[in-house]
Design a protein around this motif. Structure first.
Motif, PDB file in Angstrom:
ATOM      1  N   SER A 162       0.816  -1.223   0.000  1.00 31.10           N
ATOM      2  CA  SER A 162       0.000   0.000   0.000  1.00 31.10           C
ATOM      3  C   SER A 162       0.844   1.266   0.000  1.00 31.10           C
ATOM      4  CB  SER A 162      -0.931   0.015   1.218  1.00 31.10           C
ATOM      5  OG  SER A 162      -0.190   0.208   2.418  1.00 31.10           O
ATOM      6  N   GLY A 163       2.139   1.135   0.306  1.00 33.04           N
ATOM      7  CA  GLY A 163       2.993   2.317   0.427  1.00 33.04           C
ATOM      8  C   GLY A 163       3.019   2.876   1.828  1.00 33.04           C
ATOM      9  N   GLY A 164       2.473   2.126   2.793  1.00 37.40           N
ATOM     10  CA  GLY A 164       2.478   2.564   4.182  1.00 37.40           C
ATOM     11  C   GLY A 164       3.716   2.082   4.919  1.00 37.40           C
ATOM     12  N   ARG A 165       3.557   1.835   6.217  1.00 38.20           N
ATOM     13  CA  ARG A 165       4.701   1.447   7.042  1.00 38.20           C
ATOM     14  C   ARG A 165       4.204   0.665   8.249  1.00 38.20           C
ATOM     15  NH1 ARG A 165       8.494   5.891  10.109  1.00 38.20           N
ATOM     16  NH2 ARG A 165       9.948   4.480  11.138  1.00 38.20           N
ATOM     17  N   LYS A 166       4.907  -0.426   8.586  1.00 39.32           N
ATOM     18  CA  LYS A 166       4.522  -1.230   9.741  1.00 39.32           C
ATOM     19  C   LYS A 166       5.296  -0.788  10.973  1.00 39.32           C
ATOM     20  CE  LYS A 166       6.074  -5.459  10.504  1.00 39.32           C
ATOM     21  NZ  LYS A 166       6.519  -5.479  11.931  1.00 39.32           N
ATOM     22  N   PHE A 167       4.587  -0.745  12.100  1.00 44.86           N
ATOM     23  CA  PHE A 167       5.199  -0.399  13.374  1.00 44.86           C
ATOM     24  C   PHE A 167       5.029  -1.557  14.353  1.00 44.86           C
ATOM     25  CE2 PHE A 167       4.214   3.580  11.344  1.00 44.86           C
ATOM     26  CZ  PHE A 167       5.226   4.447  11.708  1.00 44.86           C
ATOM     27  N   GLU A 168       5.953  -1.658  15.308  1.00 47.77           N
ATOM     28  CA  GLU A 168       5.859  -2.631  16.383  1.00 47.77           C
ATOM     29  C   GLU A 168       5.489  -1.903  17.670  1.00 47.77           C
ATOM     30  OE1 GLU A 168       6.199  -5.928  16.296  1.00 47.77           O
ATOM     31  OE2 GLU A 168       6.677  -6.048  14.148  1.00 47.77           O
ATOM     32  N   ALA A 169       4.686  -2.545  18.496  1.00 48.24           N
ATOM     33  CA  ALA A 169       4.240  -1.921  19.744  1.00 48.24           C
ATOM     34  C   ALA A 169       4.478  -2.872  20.911  1.00 48.24           C
ATOM     35  CB  ALA A 169       2.772  -1.535  19.660  1.00 48.24           C
ATOM     36  N   ASP A 170       5.732  -3.230  21.129  1.00 50.25           N
ATOM     37  CA  ASP A 170       6.070  -4.113  22.243  1.00 50.25           C
ATOM     38  C   ASP A 170       6.312  -3.339  23.536  1.00 50.25           C
ATOM     39  OD1 ASP A 170       5.809  -6.487  20.931  1.00 50.25           O
ATOM     40  OD2 ASP A 170       7.896  -6.589  20.303  1.00 50.25           O
ATOM     41  N   THR A 171       6.450  -2.037  23.454  1.00 54.59           N
ATOM     42  CA  THR A 171       6.649  -1.218  24.648  1.00 54.59           C
ATOM     43  C   THR A 171       5.810   0.035  24.534  1.00 54.59           C
ATOM     44  OG1 THR A 171       8.482   0.113  23.767  1.00 54.59           O
ATOM     45  CG2 THR A 171       9.056  -2.008  24.788  1.00 54.59           C
ATOM     46  N   PHE A 172       5.648   0.717  25.652  1.00 55.46           N
ATOM     47  CA  PHE A 172       4.889   1.967  25.671  1.00 55.46           C
ATOM     48  C   PHE A 172       5.503   2.980  24.712  1.00 55.46           C
ATOM     49  CE2 PHE A 172       4.408   6.257  27.395  1.00 55.46           C
ATOM     50  CZ  PHE A 172       3.034   6.385  27.404  1.00 55.46           C
ATOM     51  N   ASP A 173       6.832   3.089  24.731  1.00 55.95           N
ATOM     52  CA  ASP A 173       7.500   4.044  23.844  1.00 55.95           C
ATOM     53  C   ASP A 173       7.253   3.694  22.384  1.00 55.95           C
ATOM     54  OD1 ASP A 173       8.480   5.489  25.962  1.00 55.95           O
ATOM     55  OD2 ASP A 173      10.425   4.479  25.996  1.00 55.95           O
ATOM     56  N   GLU A 204      -3.598  -7.055 -14.592  1.00 55.10           N
ATOM     57  CA  GLU A 204      -2.171  -6.977 -14.922  1.00 55.10           C
ATOM     58  C   GLU A 204      -1.425  -6.175 -13.862  1.00 55.10           C
ATOM     59  OE1 GLU A 204       0.746  -5.008 -18.348  1.00 55.10           O
ATOM     60  OE2 GLU A 204      -1.401  -5.297 -18.743  1.00 55.10           O
ATOM     61  N   ARG A 205      -0.249  -6.675 -13.460  1.00 51.53           N
ATOM     62  CA  ARG A 205       0.570  -5.975 -12.479  1.00 51.53           C
ATOM     63  C   ARG A 205       1.632  -5.137 -13.185  1.00 51.53           C
ATOM     64  NH1 ARG A 205       1.538  -9.762  -9.474  1.00 51.53           N
ATOM     65  NH2 ARG A 205       0.558  -9.241  -7.484  1.00 51.53           N
ATOM     66  N   ARG A 206       1.788  -3.888 -12.743  1.00 50.76           N
ATOM     67  CA  ARG A 206       2.815  -2.992 -13.271  1.00 50.76           C
ATOM     68  C   ARG A 206       3.761  -2.576 -12.146  1.00 50.76           C
ATOM     69  NH1 ARG A 206       1.296  -0.107 -18.043  1.00 50.76           N
ATOM     70  NH2 ARG A 206       0.479  -1.668 -19.488  1.00 50.76           N
ATOM     71  N   GLN A 207       5.041  -2.536 -12.451  1.00 51.75           N
ATOM     72  CA  GLN A 207       6.036  -2.077 -11.499  1.00 51.75           C
ATOM     73  C   GLN A 207       6.232  -0.574 -11.645  1.00 51.75           C
ATOM     74  OE1 GLN A 207       7.412  -4.201  -9.227  1.00 51.75           O
ATOM     75  NE2 GLN A 207       6.062  -5.758 -10.132  1.00 51.75           N
ATOM     76  N   ILE A 208       6.450   0.105 -10.549  1.00 56.32           N
ATOM     77  CA  ILE A 208       6.697   1.547 -10.584  1.00 56.32           C
ATOM     78  C   ILE A 208       7.851   1.882  -9.651  1.00 56.32           C
ATOM     79  CG2 ILE A 208       4.379   2.314 -11.228  1.00 56.32           C
ATOM     80  CD1 ILE A 208       3.717   2.639  -8.347  1.00 56.32           C
ATOM     81  N   SER A 209       8.549   2.975  -9.964  1.00 54.63           N
ATOM     82  CA  SER A 209       9.654   3.432  -9.133  1.00 54.63           C
ATOM     83  C   SER A 209       9.589   4.951  -9.038  1.00 54.63           C
ATOM     84  CB  SER A 209      10.994   3.000  -9.740  1.00 54.63           C
ATOM     85  OG  SER A 209      12.075   3.484  -8.966  1.00 54.63           O
ATOM     86  N   ILE A 210       9.698   5.463  -7.842  1.00 54.55           N
ATOM     87  CA  ILE A 210       9.601   6.911  -7.610  1.00 54.55           C
ATOM     88  C   ILE A 210      10.871   7.383  -6.930  1.00 54.55           C
ATOM     89  CG2 ILE A 210       8.330   8.719  -6.406  1.00 54.55           C
ATOM     90  CD1 ILE A 210       5.849   6.961  -6.643  1.00 54.55           C
ATOM     91  N   ARG A 211      11.494   8.406  -7.500  1.00 55.91           N
ATOM     92  CA  ARG A 211      12.705   8.989  -6.936  1.00 55.91           C
ATOM     93  C   ARG A 211      12.546  10.497  -6.856  1.00 55.91           C
ATOM     94  NH1 ARG A 211      14.427   5.149 -10.704  1.00 55.91           N
ATOM     95  NH2 ARG A 211      15.622   3.410  -9.819  1.00 55.91           N
ATOM     96  N   VAL A 212      13.302  11.102  -5.948  1.00 53.11           N
ATOM     97  CA  VAL A 212      13.288  12.560  -5.824  1.00 53.11           C
ATOM     98  C   VAL A 212      14.709  13.076  -5.990  1.00 53.11           C
ATOM     99  CG1 VAL A 212      11.233  12.683  -4.375  1.00 53.11           C
ATOM    100  CG2 VAL A 212      13.461  12.370  -3.314  1.00 53.11           C
ATOM    101  N   ASN A 213      14.826  14.258  -6.538  1.00 50.05           N
ATOM    102  CA  ASN A 213      16.126  14.873  -6.777  1.00 50.05           C
ATOM    103  C   ASN A 213      16.509  15.739  -5.578  1.00 50.05           C
ATOM    104  OD1 ASN A 213      18.463  15.650  -8.027  1.00 50.05           O
ATOM    105  ND2 ASN A 213      17.501  17.295  -9.216  1.00 50.05           N
ATOM    106  N   ALA A 221       6.841   4.506  -0.967  1.00 51.42           N
ATOM    107  CA  ALA A 221       5.692   4.494  -1.876  1.00 51.42           C
ATOM    108  C   ALA A 221       5.467   3.071  -2.371  1.00 51.42           C
ATOM    109  CB  ALA A 221       5.926   5.435  -3.060  1.00 51.42           C
ATOM    110  N   LYS A 222       4.353   2.852  -3.008  1.00 51.57           N
ATOM    111  CA  LYS A 222       4.074   1.565  -3.614  1.00 51.57           C
ATOM    112  C   LYS A 222       5.096   1.287  -4.714  1.00 51.57           C
ATOM    113  CE  LYS A 222      -0.193   0.394  -4.354  1.00 51.57           C
ATOM    114  NZ  LYS A 222      -1.635   0.319  -4.707  1.00 51.57           N
TER     115      LYS A 222
END
Length: 237
Positions: A162-173, A204-213, A221-222
């Motif tokens: 999805s272009g998101g991010r996974k987090f772990e929550a093993d501690t309060f911090d 059909e699946r398409r590959q994409i790549s995003i870069r910034v200068n 991103a996905k």
């Protein structure tokens, strides 16, 4: 909006800007037996969020173990994620151990969220009450070690596809950092679109790549999408 899931999926509040309504929905949530995680993801993507225009994101608070889904599957929901423009941010907590966080939560011992029983750190109770209505005492335990490993990979792929991010929550911090990190990323999100030279076939699946200068910048991103009903739009942070 607020959704919860046990054996069934429950919409506790429709999309709204009313924070009081959202808070009330969370605080009044209840949980029974079972965990229909795949059905919850399926309903959020294919029913609830399809009615919403503009930027969309899902914050998913779970250990990743599905025990009762009947109408949705791991592979099917991951495929749906590739076809959607919704970001998914899983926050994974580990219920495999008897003490969630091993006593690292505010200096106290917190009970397994999938087991019945009270107690635990008061500060954590307050935090979880604000997230899940204090109802975690009724959440059932997941499966064996293989189930937890499958769940961990599933949450990683939800974020990756999805272009998101996974987090772990093993501690309060970790928990505090997870919600702060998600809020920060959503404030730095951009939506990019393009018209492909050749229109793809359905499925059909398409590959994409995003870069910034720009130096010293991380782009998340996905990296692919599947032609379907959704537009070819990519969320970038």
């Amino acid at each position: 909006m607020v959704m919860s899931f046990d054996e069934e999926v429950h919409v506790l509040s429709p999309p709204t800007n009313d924070r009081f309504q959202l808070r009330r929905a969370i605080q009044t949530s209840q949980f029974g037996d079972g965990t229909s995680l795949y059905e919850a993801v399926d309903q959020a993507l294919n029913r609830e969020l399809k009615r919403v225009t503009g930027r969309k994101a899902i914050v998913l608070f779970t250990d990743g173990v599905d025990t009762t889904s009947r109408s949705a599957s791991l592979d099917g929901t991951l495929r749906d994620v590739e076809e959607t423009d919704s970001l998914i941010y899983p926050i994974r907590y580990n219920t495999e151990r008897d003490g969630w966080g091993g006593g690292g939560w505010g200096g106290g011992t917190y009970p397994n969220p999938r087991r019945t029983g009270g107690g635990g750190s008061r500060i954590l109770d307050d935090i979880i009450a604000g997230i899940m209505g204090g109802s975690i005492r009724t959440m059932p335990r997941g499966g064996n070690q293989g189930d937890y490993e499958t769940g961990r990979r599933y949450l990683e792929n939800l974020a990756l596809y999805s272009g998101g991010r996974k987090f772990e929550a093993d501690t309060f911090d970790n928990l505090t950092a997870a919600f702060s990190g998600i809020a920060e990323e959503l404030r730095r999100q951009y939506s990019l679109g393009y018209y492909p030279d050749k229109v793809g076939e359905a499925g059909e699946r398409r590959q994409i790549s995003i870069r910034v200068n720009r130096p010293n910048v991380v782009v998340r991103a996905k990296n692919s999408y599947i032609f379907g009903d959704s537009s070819n739009r990519v969320s970038v942070k």
